[in-house]
Enzyme design. Structure first.
Site, PDB file in Angstrom:
ATOM      1  N   GLU A  34       2.001  -0.216  -4.860  1.00  0.00           N
ATOM      2  CA  GLU A  34       0.999   0.765  -5.269  1.00  0.00           C
ATOM      3  C   GLU A  34       1.710   2.103  -5.436  1.00  0.00           C
ATOM      4  O   GLU A  34       2.283   2.628  -4.483  1.00  0.00           O
ATOM      5  CB  GLU A  34      -0.103   0.905  -4.213  1.00  0.00           C
ATOM      6  CG  GLU A  34      -1.211   1.818  -4.701  1.00  0.00           C
ATOM      7  CD  GLU A  34      -2.065   2.469  -3.616  1.00  0.00           C
ATOM      8  OE1 GLU A  34      -3.142   2.954  -3.956  1.00  0.00           O
ATOM      9  OE2 GLU A  34      -1.634   2.507  -2.443  1.00  0.00           O
ATOM     10  N   ASP A  39       0.823  -1.198   0.000  1.00  0.00           N
ATOM     11  CA  ASP A  39       0.000   0.000   0.000  1.00  0.00           C
ATOM     12  C   ASP A  39       0.870   1.266   0.000  1.00  0.00           C
ATOM     13  O   ASP A  39       1.889   1.328   0.697  1.00  0.00           O
ATOM     14  CB  ASP A  39      -0.870  -0.035   1.269  1.00  0.00           C
ATOM     15  CG  ASP A  39      -2.004   0.965   1.238  1.00  0.00           C
ATOM     16  OD1 ASP A  39      -2.893   0.831   0.381  1.00  0.00           O
ATOM     17  OD2 ASP A  39      -2.005   1.893   2.085  1.00  0.00           O
TER      18      ASP A  39
HETATM   19  C1  NOJ Z   1      -4.466   2.905  -0.877  1.00  0.00           C
HETATM   20  C2  NOJ Z   1      -5.597   1.940  -0.773  1.00  0.00           C
HETATM   21  O1  NOJ Z   1      -5.768   1.287  -2.008  1.00  0.00           O
HETATM   22  C3  NOJ Z   1      -6.810   2.750  -0.349  1.00  0.00           C
HETATM   23  O2  NOJ Z   1      -7.991   1.998  -0.446  1.00  0.00           O
HETATM   24  C4  NOJ Z   1      -6.566   3.244   1.054  1.00  0.00           C
HETATM   25  O3  NOJ Z   1      -7.632   4.074   1.452  1.00  0.00           O
HETATM   26  C5  NOJ Z   1      -5.259   4.029   1.127  1.00  0.00           C
HETATM   27  N1  NOJ Z   1      -4.187   3.425   0.432  1.00  0.00           N
HETATM   28  C6  NOJ Z   1      -4.828   4.171   2.562  1.00  0.00           C
HETATM   29  O4  NOJ Z   1      -4.344   2.946   3.026  1.00  0.00           O
END
Ligand code: NOJ
Length: 515
Positions: free
Chosen positions: A256, A193
């Site tokens: 990500e 993440d």
């Molecule tokens: C990215 C995640 O995909 C999203 O859903 C989340 O709200 C944020 N990061 C915070 O963790």
């Protein structure tokens, strides 16, 4: 060298709350995923990434973790997880977990301990006597006052998602042990993440104003996040995570990363010591979906890849409007053909294979904190997170109870399975083709160009060659083709021979030709 599973394969993202509810509480769970692994096998994907299932107060639906080495009761038990992993492996599917290292829940025992300045974990989070101008992603200041500690703590997202201090060696080793805990169980990798946010400026310098920001836009974007995101030291952490995975052999680290191409590709590491798949969201973010823009984008991305880096492409996820809504149902079929014939690992977001559309959410049903905290700004993510429709009728085969989000009006799996013209059948054909033809999975991509509204390219390996022709527009367009066999067509399910000459592509039509 032979391609590795995460190069050759297709990743499928499951948002667990909305996939399949096995116990009737209205929220999807691990047993539900296990029940549906046969479907994923039938669809033909190779790896399943599941969004977080760890104990959490669910302020951000699991992206606020209170225990990195457990399973939240809403999703089941650790025994359920072990059973899921074992069954996935039996079926030849890889299982990828969602690792959320940037922040914990404020309920995590580490944060509770850190509120005490005398505690050994006092410096595990980012504490300051005075806030600077940094802004949170879900609105407002990124600093919240803690009366117990008598200081402010930093949070990139909600005040209940406190950011860890990744400069602290004990934080790092505790988090690497979390990776080992799951790797010891046999998981095949992690999606990390907000990988690019892990390290913040050690001098806490104010972010400068963003000259392009206009009132009405997301408040967070008022500043350029140069001191809070994509800091140089982050690459050491990514490489250290990767080294932990490499202790276990053939595992994958996915990041990500919402970054422009030049910045994105640095996350491979200069010598491939970073993430194997820094998520490429360019298709997800593209505002002008035209053949010319797509050709430029593919060429740019391919050219920017460091030596040895393997590309990847993403069309949808649980944070962005669905591809069917962004492009319309007809062009979403073309987009699926693009995703599944490009060079690079494709990631499919659950439900996109059904052509699911964003489900409008009435104000009293909104669950997403991004919408609740910034109403009406288009930040809400509930529309793309609604339950997956398995069958017709109440509950859509998702739940026997009351679903946690409303169920939309999409055509369910049961009605698409045997219909050769359905979006699901198109996906199945394209996936089968990619699996059967190494040229499509691993081959070179050549001749990427726009011909009017058509995007065209070739995929080649060991003398096998495929031409891909995709009409991104709503009018007929003509392209020159060599003779060959049409092996996939968005408008037709059979194969057919094609003479050399001018081919008229119908509106929103895509074809793959074996030449
Ligand atoms: C990215 C995640 O995909 C999203 O859903 C989340 O709200 C944020 N990061 C915070 O963790």
């Amino acid at each position: 060298m032979d391609a590795r599973w995460w190069e050759r394969g297709i990743v499928y993202q499951v948002y667990p709350r909305s996939f399949r509810d096995s116990d009737g509480d209205g929220t999807g769970d691990l047993r539900g995923i296990l029940e549906k692994l046969d479907y994923l096998r039938w669809l033909g994907v190779d790896a399943v990434w599941i969004s977080p299932v760890f104990p959490s107060p669910m302020a951000d639906f699991g992206y606020d973790v209170a225990d990195y080495c457990g399973i939240d009761p809403i999703f089941g038990t650790m025994a359920d997880f072990d059973a899921l992993l074992a069954r996935a492996h039996q079926l030849g599917l890889k299982l990828i977990l969602d690792f959320v290292p940037n922040h914990t829940s404020d309920q995590h025992p580490w944060f509770q301990a850190s509120r005490n300045r005398a505690d050994g974990k006092a410096d595990w989070y980012l504490w300051r006597g005075r806030p600077n101008n940094w802004l949170a992603n879900f609105g407002g200041s990124a600093w919240t006052w803690d009366p117990v500690r008598g200081q402010y703590y930093y949070h990139s997202f909600l005040p209940t998602q406190s950011d860890l201090n990744w400069r602290h060696p004990e934080v790092r080793s505790a988090m690497y042990d979390v990776l080992r805990f799951w790797l010891d169980k046999g998981v095949d990798g992690f999606r990390v993440d907000v990988m690019w946010m892990l390290i913040k400026d050690d001098q806490f310098r104010d972010n400068p104003p963003n000259p392009e920001w206009r009132p009405g836009q997301k408040e967070h974007d008022r500043l350029l996040p140069i001191y809070t995101e994509d800091r140089p030291e982050v690459h050491l952490i990514v490489a250290a995570m990767r080294a932990v995975l490499d202790e276990y052999g053939d595992r994958v680290l996915i990041g990500e990363l919402y970054l422009p191409i030049e910045r994105l590709v640095t996350y491979y590491g200069p010598h491939g010591e970073g993430a194997q798949l820094p998520f490429n969201f360019q298709l997800l973010l593209l505002e002008d979906w035209s053949a010319a823009r797509l050709a430029a984008l593919i060429t740019h991305y391919e050219a920017a890849l460091p030596p040895g880096a393997w590309p990847n492409w993403v069309l949808g996820n649980h944070d962005r409007p669905r591809v069917g809504t962004r492009l319309g149902p007809a062009q979403a079929r073309v987009a699926a053909m693009l995703l599944l014939t490009l060079r690079g690992t494709p990631t499919i977001y659950m439900g996109d294979e059904l052509g699911m559309l964003d489900t409008p959410i009435p104000a009293d049903a909104v669950r997403d904190p991004a919408e609740l905290r910034q109403p009406g700004q288009g930040q809400g993510r509930d529309p793309e997170r609604t339950p997956f429709p398995w069958t017709e009728g109440q509950g859509a085969g998702f739940t026997s109870g009351t679903p946690w989000l409303p169920i939309g009006h999409d055509v369910p799996v049961s009605a698409q399975r045997d219909d050769p013209g359905s979006m699901l059948s198109l996906h199945r054909r394209l996936i089968a083709l990619r699996r059967a033809e190494p040229a499509l999975a691993e081959g070179a991509i050549l001749g990427v160009q726009a011909v009017g509204s058509a995007l065209t390219y070739r995929r080649e390996l060991d003398g096998r060659s495929f031409a891909v022709l995709l009409n991104t527009g709503g009018a007929v367009t003509e392209v020159d083709v060599a003779s060959g066999t049409v092996v996939a067509d968005t408008h037709d399910s059979g194969e057919r021979e094609l003479p050399a000459g001018r081919l008229g592509l119908g509106p929103h039509q895509g074809v793959v030709i074996r030449v």
